[in-house]
Design an enzyme around this catalytic site. Structure first.
Site, short mmCIF file in Angstrom:
data_model
loop_
_atom_site.label_atom_id
_atom_site.label_comp_id
_atom_site.label_asym_id
_atom_site.label_seq_id
_atom_site.Cartn_x
_atom_site.Cartn_y
_atom_site.Cartn_z
N ASN A 1 17.81 42.19 77.54
CA ASN A 1 16.50 41.94 78.13
C ASN A 1 15.68 40.95 77.31
O ASN A 1 15.66 41.01 76.08
CB ASN A 1 15.72 43.26 78.24
CG ASN A 1 16.32 44.18 79.29
OD1 ASN A 1 16.71 43.73 80.35
ND2 ASN A 1 16.39 45.46 78.98
N HIS A 2 14.99 40.06 77.99
CA HIS A 2 14.05 39.14 77.36
C HIS A 2 12.64 39.68 77.55
O HIS A 2 12.33 40.31 78.57
CB HIS A 2 14.13 37.75 77.99
CG HIS A 2 15.43 37.06 77.77
ND1 HIS A 2 15.58 35.71 77.90
CD2 HIS A 2 16.66 37.53 77.42
CE1 HIS A 2 16.84 35.36 77.65
NE2 HIS A 2 17.51 36.47 77.36
#
Length: 222
Positions: A82-83
């Site tokens: 995840n960013h």
């Protein structure tokens, strides 16, 4: 005849990668897999954790129960994929050593999406090329159809399929699911499982209950 040795990674034949027990191959304390869970490694160039567990950079764990079947191409995507996307840019500056990492670490920690462990129950069958997204919980006895993208939790003894995976049908009634979960055959002594393997494959819920009551619980009370 005896049951396979769960700590031998090659239960079919030495070097045979179509069926490899996962547990003896593990090296990370963030991956936990129960005995007799196997995966088809015939198309993998590396081990289970390198080929099947993606972006395992954070503290979250992958926990898989006993007697699961994991086909070719199944991937578990961990929360490290995840960013941070709460600001204008979703670019992962923090992964690059140096000034970018040093300057963004605090923002990354503050904005990192919170995720739970990915947990798979016992006796779960994954078809080919399934992707399991971060934090998903999959119940005992579930079946995940080929090519599925699992983005949400799966109830015990439920068949799901598609992208995103949706319920296809329940394998048993709610009452029978409760009976099977109570019997928990995957926790029986291996000699009992070995004697009744054919019943586990082709019997009915009442037979499983009877074995749990007559052989497993009675034996535990002695």
């Amino acid at each position: 005849m005896t049951a396979p040795d769960p700590m031998n990674p090659f239960p079919l034949a030495e070097g045979e990668r179509r069926c490899m027990f996962v547990r003896p191959l593990l090296t990370s304390d963030r991956t936990e897999v129960g005995e007799y869970t196997y995966y088809d490694a015939s198309e993998d160039s590396a081990g289970f954790e390198e080929s099947r567990v993606l972006y395992a950079f954070g503290p979250e764990r992958l926990v898989i129960g006993r007697f699961c079947s994991i086909a070719v191409g199944v991937r578990f995507v961990m929360p490290g994929a995840n960013h941070v996307s709460s600001g204008p840019s979703a670019y992962p500056f923090t992964i690059f050593p140096g000034a970018w990492q040093e300057g963004t670490l605090e923002a990354f920690q503050a904005g990192r999406p919170g995720k739970r462990d990915t947990v798979v129950g016992n006796d779960v069958w994954f078809g080919r090329d399934v992707t399991v997204m971060p934090g998903v919980q999959i119940g005992d006895g579930a079946i995940i159809a080929t090519g599925s993208m699992v983005t949400r939790d799966v109830e015990p003894y439920t068949i799901v399929g598609g992208n995103p995976a949706a319920v296809v049908r329940r394998r048993f009634s709610d009452a029978d699911v409760r009976r099977l979960l109570a019997a928990a055959w995957w926790d029986w002594p291996v000699d009992v499982i070995t004697r009744h393997a054919a019943t586990l494959m082709a019997g009915d819920v009442a037979e499983i209950e009877r074995i749990a009551a007559e052989e497993v619980r009675v034996g535990a009370d002695r």
